[in-house]
Design a protein around this motif. Structure first.
Motif, mmCIF file in Angstrom:
data_model
loop_
_atom_site.group_PDB
_atom_site.id
_atom_site.type_symbol
_atom_site.label_atom_id
_atom_site.label_comp_id
_atom_site.label_asym_id
_atom_site.label_seq_id
_atom_site.Cartn_x
_atom_site.Cartn_y
_atom_site.Cartn_z
ATOM 1 N N ASP A 99 0.833 -1.206 0.000
ATOM 2 C CA ASP A 99 0.000 0.000 0.000
ATOM 3 C C ASP A 99 0.863 1.249 0.000
ATOM 4 O O ASP A 99 2.036 1.209 0.382
ATOM 5 N N ASP A 101 0.329 3.941 1.820
ATOM 6 C CA ASP A 101 0.240 4.792 3.019
ATOM 7 C C ASP A 101 1.264 4.471 4.101
ATOM 8 O O ASP A 101 1.140 4.949 5.224
ATOM 9 N N GLN A 103 1.555 1.875 5.734
ATOM 10 C CA GLN A 103 1.100 0.908 6.745
ATOM 11 C C GLN A 103 1.862 -0.395 6.550
ATOM 12 O O GLN A 103 1.981 -1.192 7.465
ATOM 13 N N ARG A 202 1.977 -3.928 12.015
ATOM 14 C CA ARG A 202 1.303 -3.000 11.111
ATOM 15 C C ARG A 202 1.178 -1.655 11.791
ATOM 16 O O ARG A 202 0.647 -1.548 12.884
ATOM 17 N N ARG A 205 -1.721 4.541 9.186
ATOM 18 C CA ARG A 205 -1.632 5.381 8.002
ATOM 19 C C ARG A 205 -0.788 6.615 8.334
ATOM 20 O O ARG A 205 -1.026 7.260 9.340
HETATM 21 MG MG MG Z 1 -4.006 1.610 4.447
#
Ligand code: MG
Ligand code: UDP
Length: 336
Positions: A99, A101, A103, A202, A205
């Motif tokens: 992704d 962002d 993350q 994780r 964002r």
């Molecule tokens: Mg995300």
């Protein structure tokens, strides 16, 4: 020479202008490390019809840094198709999707590659923690993974999103799956080959907002179940069996009442109404589910392309990349 690995990193981007500068900075150290230890690296940024400055930021980055390639879709096609566009445009021996962002921390990339070196075709990055995500998202996600494993019969690793590495041969097989309603988290395990996972924490964002609020999550969940199985269609049998056994008792009682006690009283308004309501509702529900599958079949037989690429942006120094490899496959090619 056999030790050199070309690595493609595919990142779908939809209205991520606030996070893109952080992403480019965040990738820097990892890219350098991969280049030093593995081989050439390319980063494919797929702009999924963003309405903000994402595409101009991507173009600028491609001009600045020859390792970056921008793929601009003609409109917003959604996360799963943007991923398909990126994966099918990638030229690496291994392709990693993540992704935009942050993350999915870039620091995990070398671990994915190391696992691939041990002989795995697919390496999932699995979250051992889920950042500040709410309890609601956690519980629904948990339930969802359980259901999908049950109905699909393939192992869908819990807490594994679209952050994963795939070998070229796994990717070739994935590209042969031209499903309109795509659920990569189920399709990739379905391919087979040696698969494994690595764990990571994780984060949250880094900027911007999630594109997956609850309704969209639920739609993705139904897509997942419907694309992996026809179990909902079999619901009709189950409901039928269940209700028949309940109502059988009632019918026996009515007959007994009439023939043994000779009861002639007009009774049963409540039971009649309940029966009509229950059967009516279930019929409508089943019609809805049939309709859903019929609609999906219709969309599939139309055979429209999964995505349309408007432009490809590369720096002048990457001119040697043959452009046709960055074009979508024709239907004939994709059917192999
Ligand atoms: Mg995300
Ligand atoms: N994304 C996309 N097209 C869309 C929605 C999202 O390409 O229509 C991208 C988005 O830019 C991000 C990734 O898909 O790189 C995952 O989206 P997001 O981070 O919003 O999802 P979450 O992590 O909240 O589940």
């Amino acid at each position: 020479m056999a030790n050199i690995l070309t690595i493609s990193i595919v990142i779908p981007v939809y209205n991520e202008a606030p996070v893109l500068p952080l992403l480019f900075a965040g990738l820097e150290a990892t890219l350098a490390q991969l280049e030093q230890t593995q081989g050439p690296v390319e980063v494919l940024l797929v702009n999924d019809g963003s309405s903000d400055a994402s595409w101009s930021l991507i173009s600028a980055q491609c001009q600045r840094d020859a390792r970056y390639v921008g793929v601009n879709l003609s409109r917003n096609f959604g996360h799963q198709r943007a991923l398909a566009a990126g994966l099918e445009s990638a030229r690496g021996d291994v392709v990693i999707s993540m992704d935009a962002d942050l993350q999915d921390p870039p620091a995990v990339l070398p671990q994915l590659v190391a696992k691939h070196r041990e002989g795995y075709d697919v390496v999932y990055a699995t979250r051992s923690t889920r950042g500040k995500e709410g309890w609601c998202k956690r519980i629904t996600a948990n339930m969802f993974y359980r259901i999908i494993e049950k109905v699909s019969g393939v192992t869908v690793h819990k807490d594994t999103g679209d952050f994963r590495l795939m070998s070229r041969r796994a990717l070739v097989e994935l590209s042969r799956m031209r499903e309109v309603h795509r659920f990569l988290r189920g399709m990739v395990p379905w391919i087979g080959f040696p698969q494994t996972q690595v764990f990571y924490d994780r984060g949250d964002r880094q900027a911007g907002e999630t594109h997956y609020p609850l309704p969209k999550m639920l739609a993705l969940a139904f897509d997942g179940i419907a694309s992996m199985s026809t179990a909902p269609l079999r619901l009709a049998y189950l409901l039928c069996l269940l209700l028949f056994s309940v109502f059988l008792g009632y019918i026996l009682w009515v007959l007994f009442d009439h023939f043994v006690y000779g009861s002639e009283l007009v009774q049963g308004w409540t039971s009649l109404m309940s029966a009509i309501t229950i059967f009516g509702t279930i019929e409508l529900l089943m019609f809805g589910i049939f309709g859903e599958y019929l609609g999906r079949t219709y969309e599939q037989v139309k055979q429209r392309p999964l995505y349309i690429i408007a432009d490809v942006e590369r720096s002048a120094t990457t001119k040697d990349i043959p452009l046709e490899r960055l074009q979508p496959k024709t239907d004939a090619e994709s059917r192999g």
